[in-house]
Write a protein that holds these residues in place. Structure first.
Motif, PDB file in Angstrom:
ATOM      1  N   ALA A 322       0.712  -1.296  -0.085  1.00 48.71           N
ATOM      2  CA  ALA A 322       0.029  -0.021   0.038  1.00 48.71           C
ATOM      3  C   ALA A 322       0.836   1.285   0.065  1.00 48.71           C
ATOM      4  CB  ALA A 322      -1.038  -0.034   1.198  1.00 48.71           C
ATOM      5  N   ALA A 323       2.060   1.168   0.692  1.00 43.72           N
ATOM      6  CA  ALA A 323       2.818   2.453   0.980  1.00 43.72           C
ATOM      7  C   ALA A 323       3.700   2.788  -0.408  1.00 43.72           C
ATOM      8  CB  ALA A 323       4.016   2.031   1.970  1.00 43.72           C
ATOM      9  N   GLU A 324       3.901   1.807  -1.251  1.00 46.22           N
ATOM     10  CA  GLU A 324       4.278   1.983  -2.463  1.00 46.22           C
ATOM     11  C   GLU A 324       3.269   1.970  -3.741  1.00 46.22           C
ATOM     12  OE1 GLU A 324       7.515   2.654  -2.936  1.00 46.22           O
ATOM     13  OE2 GLU A 324       7.697   2.555  -0.525  1.00 46.22           O
ATOM     14  N   ALA A 325       2.154   1.665  -3.414  1.00 43.77           N
ATOM     15  CA  ALA A 325       1.180   1.646  -4.761  1.00 43.77           C
ATOM     16  C   ALA A 325       1.076   2.801  -5.611  1.00 43.77           C
ATOM     17  CB  ALA A 325      -0.176   1.139  -4.152  1.00 43.77           C
ATOM     18  N   ASP A 326       0.976   2.996  -6.894  1.00 39.48           N
ATOM     19  CA  ASP A 326       0.966   4.115  -7.621  1.00 39.48           C
ATOM     20  C   ASP A 326      -0.565   4.123  -8.035  1.00 39.48           C
ATOM     21  OD1 ASP A 326       1.017   1.895  -9.379  1.00 39.48           O
ATOM     22  OD2 ASP A 326       2.418   2.924 -10.783  1.00 39.48           O
ATOM     23  N   LEU A 327      -1.470   3.150  -8.014  1.00 39.51           N
ATOM     24  CA  LEU A 327      -3.036   2.904  -8.214  1.00 39.51           C
ATOM     25  C   LEU A 327      -3.264   1.926  -6.997  1.00 39.51           C
ATOM     26  CD1 LEU A 327      -5.150   3.757 -10.274  1.00 39.51           C
ATOM     27  CD2 LEU A 327      -4.868   1.505 -11.268  1.00 39.51           C
ATOM     28  N   VAL A 328      -4.681   2.513  -6.580  1.00 46.38           N
ATOM     29  CA  VAL A 328      -5.197   1.461  -5.608  1.00 46.38           C
ATOM     30  C   VAL A 328      -6.689   1.479  -6.068  1.00 46.38           C
ATOM     31  CG1 VAL A 328      -6.418   1.514  -3.457  1.00 46.38           C
ATOM     32  CG2 VAL A 328      -4.268   2.823  -3.720  1.00 46.38           C
ATOM     33  N   ASP A 348       2.557   6.837  -1.541  1.00 50.16           N
ATOM     34  CA  ASP A 348       3.111   7.469  -2.826  1.00 50.16           C
ATOM     35  C   ASP A 348       2.407   8.896  -3.299  1.00 50.16           C
ATOM     36  OD1 ASP A 348       3.248   7.720  -6.105  1.00 50.16           O
ATOM     37  OD2 ASP A 348       4.447   6.090  -5.591  1.00 50.16           O
ATOM     38  N   PRO A 349       3.428   9.896  -3.516  1.00 51.59           N
ATOM     39  CA  PRO A 349       2.911  11.215  -3.691  1.00 51.59           C
ATOM     40  C   PRO A 349       2.124  11.312  -4.809  1.00 51.59           C
ATOM     41  CG  PRO A 349       5.440  11.081  -4.421  1.00 51.59           C
ATOM     42  CD  PRO A 349       4.956   9.801  -3.610  1.00 51.59           C
ATOM     43  N   ASP A 350       2.145  10.230  -5.889  1.00 51.56           N
ATOM     44  CA  ASP A 350       1.231  10.480  -7.163  1.00 51.56           C
ATOM     45  C   ASP A 350       0.404   9.323  -7.032  1.00 51.56           C
ATOM     46  OD1 ASP A 350       2.847  12.647  -8.321  1.00 51.56           O
ATOM     47  OD2 ASP A 350       4.287  11.068  -8.979  1.00 51.56           O
ATOM     48  N   TYR A 656      -5.901  12.852   0.265  1.00 51.85           N
ATOM     49  CA  TYR A 656      -6.528  12.130  -0.882  1.00 51.85           C
ATOM     50  C   TYR A 656      -7.590  12.963  -1.896  1.00 51.85           C
ATOM     51  CZ  TYR A 656      -4.001   8.213   1.405  1.00 51.85           C
ATOM     52  OH  TYR A 656      -3.258   7.516   2.147  1.00 51.85           O
ATOM     53  N   LEU A 657      -7.195  14.149  -2.146  1.00 57.36           N
ATOM     54  CA  LEU A 657      -8.188  15.039  -2.855  1.00 57.36           C
ATOM     55  C   LEU A 657      -7.911  15.071  -4.397  1.00 57.36           C
ATOM     56  CD1 LEU A 657      -8.630  17.777  -0.085  1.00 57.36           C
ATOM     57  CD2 LEU A 657     -10.086  15.897  -0.716  1.00 57.36           C
ATOM     58  N   SER A 666      -3.426  19.593 -16.992  1.00 59.20           N
ATOM     59  CA  SER A 666      -3.372  19.276 -15.208  1.00 59.20           C
ATOM     60  C   SER A 666      -2.244  20.084 -14.485  1.00 59.20           C
ATOM     61  CB  SER A 666      -2.886  17.926 -14.954  1.00 59.20           C
ATOM     62  OG  SER A 666      -1.759  17.583 -15.746  1.00 59.20           O
ATOM     63  N   SER A 667      -2.596  20.476 -13.451  1.00 55.93           N
ATOM     64  CA  SER A 667      -1.816  21.417 -12.672  1.00 55.93           C
ATOM     65  C   SER A 667      -1.319  20.408 -11.621  1.00 55.93           C
ATOM     66  CB  SER A 667      -2.551  22.576 -12.112  1.00 55.93           C
ATOM     67  OG  SER A 667      -3.558  22.386 -11.444  1.00 55.93           O
ATOM     68  N   SER A 668      -0.125  20.534 -10.821  1.00 56.65           N
ATOM     69  CA  SER A 668       0.176  19.722 -10.044  1.00 56.65           C
ATOM     70  C   SER A 668      -0.202  20.212  -8.633  1.00 56.65           C
ATOM     71  CB  SER A 668       1.878  20.014  -9.674  1.00 56.65           C
ATOM     72  OG  SER A 668       2.255  21.121  -9.349  1.00 56.65           O
ATOM     73  N   THR A 669      -0.985  19.138  -8.131  1.00 51.19           N
ATOM     74  CA  THR A 669      -1.699  19.469  -6.833  1.00 51.19           C
ATOM     75  C   THR A 669      -1.335  18.356  -5.582  1.00 51.19           C
ATOM     76  OG1 THR A 669      -3.563  20.490  -8.210  1.00 51.19           O
ATOM     77  CG2 THR A 669      -4.130  19.824  -5.637  1.00 51.19           C
ATOM     78  N   ASP A 670      -1.002  18.695  -4.421  1.00 50.38           N
ATOM     79  CA  ASP A 670      -0.700  17.803  -3.427  1.00 50.38           C
ATOM     80  C   ASP A 670      -1.714  16.792  -3.305  1.00 50.38           C
ATOM     81  OD1 ASP A 670       0.590  16.502  -1.630  1.00 50.38           O
ATOM     82  OD2 ASP A 670       0.177  17.737  -0.143  1.00 50.38           O
ATOM     83  N   ASN A 671      -1.434  15.496  -3.223  1.00 51.37           N
ATOM     84  CA  ASN A 671      -2.587  14.687  -2.865  1.00 51.37           C
ATOM     85  C   ASN A 671      -2.798  14.343  -1.307  1.00 51.37           C
ATOM     86  OD1 ASN A 671      -4.710  12.893  -3.836  1.00 51.37           O
ATOM     87  ND2 ASN A 671      -3.209  11.160  -3.860  1.00 51.37           N
TER      88      ASN A 671
END
Length: 671
Positions: A322-328, A348-350, A656-657, A666-671
């Motif tokens: 889960a900590a490394e997943a790029d897609l859930v 994962d930041p992305d 997680y927004l 797309s613009s970079s937005t913190d997840n």
């Protein structure tokens, strides 16, 4: 239609009147019972009666209404050689009856349910907790609480709450916020709309939960001429909503772009009976599967893509992925705080999300690409749309290694070299991990383990090796102490061909063990593993981690200095269970416990196996977190240290927004 005219004498002409429908004269209660017996549900061509029966405890509010109606229906059926169309079961506690009904509905994948009736006042309000539990877990139950007089002819009646500001409010209005449907039948003419409205909600996988129809006690006994059509057999069809083509394409595109995808399987996978489809999809693609409490059993524990429980009570395997997943990919999950580790699991930041759910409310959580559809239909459609896609061999190998490491951890705690200590006697005692391991080893694949609250659910979530989709039944939406015995009764009634193993600590047992009497009454076999650790083990551990030093969590005498830290209370829960009519076996060693469990399985009677454990030896760490706020200021050093840990975790927590579907620009937005 012909125009409406009046002749010179004022008579209305030109109206086409239908043939007068045949009627039958029944009381409101008799009509309710007859209506419920005629309801059926169908899915995938399988049609069954929707109501398995009615649990009830009678008092002055319902004994002459619904009580008389159930008696009359049962008598008429038996006198004509038929099985009762709406069997009645006498419960011992109103809340417990709802728990039993909920457990039954869960085992039946929400395709069958029970009605539950209680008397006016405390009998009805005792059901409020059960109503909340059913609605939170999205499981169907029909509550028929008695109410005070509609006519108010004798007001105030016994157990009536009078409000000087509102004459039409009763204690049953407490059910409104915890029910998915609520109505009160003030007049007989309102009954059809109330019952049909309740059935609509009960048979809708999106809306289902508690449906409450309150019926005043005088109205229950009131007669009315009902149209016969109200009692015709009626079939409610439970469909499988198909995924919308564009939504499916968006989900498939997101999955194709993922290198480290992870599935979170929730209860919707089991209710949809999508477990075989999920297994095929994961085997082909190699995507690993973590499971929520409700979703545990979506894959057997030894499936190559199963990494077990996820979140606050998860395995180290699932949480590392889960900590490394790029897609859930959430399937049939509502992402409770335990599943998402209070929004710290996916770091994962992305990271992006794809959610498959029959409820749009859940499908859009975490800014996901949402697919609002049936789980089984969507998994099968995705498998086809993702033909040729699979994760890398390296990722498969990592999944296999992490899963193997966790299984080695489970093996170690199931058979530890150091045993615990009986806090009451100082003698050697089993650990809770050992008890779970022995039950797991002795149980058959189709046996069902039942639990709800305390330390046991978390330990079971991470340690129990589930081999059947219906082999794990832990109520963790409401985590209601006292659910266990009543829930086990409901499970056993739903699946008489399975052994039901209720795991319950002394705290929950003392809350509500009364349905053991109902099990004896009905000849229902349940095996209750009663773990005695002399206190609240779960909250004790949590209290310690939060700097509150296990205050108020042990069952002790009040000492000379005025605190509950004296000697252990001389409570004999085995003797208590025996007094309720069940067989009781005591065990102190692993060998004795195994023998007792084997004997309980061989028996056809309800049996309690009593065992003492050490509450201070916990299960292996999930390397995860649960957000329980710690006092921001304190004079206690233990609380100050706990606050430092809390603040460190809060820095990891995320909202997680960020939308998972990229915008054209797309613009970079913190997840």
């Amino acid at each position: 239609m012909a125009p409406i005219n009046s002749d010179r004498d004022g008579a209305v002409t030109g109206i086409r009147t239908p043939d007068t429908e045949q009627t039958v004269r029944l009381t409101v209660a008799q009509a309710t019972v007859r209506f419920l017996a005629a309801q059926h549900v169908e899915r995938d061509g399988e049609r069954t009666p929707f109501f398995a029966g009615c649990f009830g405890i009678f008092g002055h509010g319902n004994v002459a209404g619904l009580g008389q109606a159930l008696l009359q229906a049962e008598t008429e059926d038996l006198d004509t050689g038929r099985e009762p169309s709406l069997p009645y079961v006498l419960g011992r506690n109103e809340q417990a009856m709802v728990h039993s009904a909920v457990a039954y509905a869960r085992m039946k994948d929400r395709l069958q349910a029970w009605a539950v009736t209680a008397s006016v006042g405390p009998g009805s309000t005792n059901m409020v907790t059960g109503a909340a539990l059913a609605t939170i877990n999205r499981l169907p139950v029909l509550l028929l609480p008695a109410d005070t007089f509609a006519t108010r002819a004798s007001a105030p009646v016994l157990q009536e709450l009078e409000r000087p500001d509102s004459g039409d409010v009763t204690v049953n209005d407490c059910f409104r916020p915890v029910s998915r449907f609520f109505d009160r039948v003030w007049r007989p003419e309102q009954l059809p709309a109330a019952l049909l409205g309740a059935m609509r909600v009960l048979t809708d996988p999106v809306e289902t939960g508690t449906a409450t129809v309150a019926i005043p006690q005088d109205v229950q006994a009131e007669a009315f001429d009902w149209p016969v059509s109200l009692f015709a057999e009626r079939t409610w069809h439970v469909g499988r909503p198909l995924p919308e083509r564009a939504a499916l394409a968006r989900a498939a595109e997101a999955i194709r772009s993922a290198r480290r995808p992870l599935i979170v399987a929730g209860g919707g996978v089991v209710y949809s009976r999508a477990t075989d489809a999920l297994a095929r999809f994961c085997e082909r693609t190699g995507i690993p599967v973590g499971q929520s409490q409700a979703g545990k059993g979506s894959l057997p524990y030894d499936h190559p893509q199963s990494v077990g429980a996820i979140g606050s009570t998860g395995t180290t395997a699932a949480n590392a992925l889960a900590a490394e997943a790029d897609l859930v990919i959430g399937i049939g999950t509502r992402y409770s705080d335990f599943t998402s580790a209070s929004r710290t699991a996916f770091t994962d930041p992305d990271v992006r999300f794809v959610n498959i759910n029959v409820a749009s409310f859940d499908a859009v959580k975490q800014g996901a690409v949402g697919v609002v559809a049936d789980a089984r239909e969507t998994i099968e459609a995705l498998d086809e749309a993702l033909a040729g896609y699979a994760v890398s061999d390296g990722y498969r190998a990592l999944v296999a290694q992490l899963a193997a490491d966790w299984e080695a951890t489970v093996d170690a705690v199931y058979s530890p070299g150091v045993h615990g200590t009986n806090v009451a006697t100082g003698a050697e005692a089993l650990t809770q991990n050992e008890v779970i391991g022995l039950v797991n080893a002795i149980s058959e694949p189709r046996d069902v383990v039942v639990c709800a609250a305390g330390s046991m659910p978390g330990d079971l979530h991470k340690l129990w090796r589930t081999r059947d989709p219906k082999g794990y039944h832990v109520e963790y939406g409401y985590s209601c102490m006292g659910y266990e015995v009543a829930g086990g009764l409901g499970v056993a009634m739903a699946c008489p061909d399975r052994d039901v193993l209720v795991m319950v600590g002394d705290g929950s047992y003392l809350m509500m063990a009364t349905e053991l009497v109902t099990a004896v009454q009905e000849g229902v076999k349940v095996i209750v593993v009663l773990v005695q650790n002399h206190g609240f083990a779960s909250i004790g551990s949590l209290s310690e981690s939060l700097g509150s030093q296990r205050f108020g969590t042990s069952y002790r005498y009040r000492s000379d200095r005025g605190r509950l830290d004296g000697g252990v209370l001389p409570v004999d829960l085995a003797a208590n269970a025996a007094s309720l009519g069940v067989d009781v076996l005591r065990a102190t060693t692993a060998a004795e416990f195994a023998d007792a469990l084997e004997a309980a399985k061989a028996s056809d009677r309800a049996t309690v196996v009593h065992v003492e454990t050490d509450p201070l030896i916990g299960a292996p760490d999930s390397e995860s977190w649960w957000d329980v706020p710690v006092s921001e200021t304190s004079t206690l050093e233990s609380t100050q240290q706990a606050r430092e840990v809390y603040e460190a975790w809060k820095k990891v927590q995320r909202p997680y927004l960020r939308p998972s579907e990229p915008a054209p620009e797309s613009s970079s937005t913190d997840n």
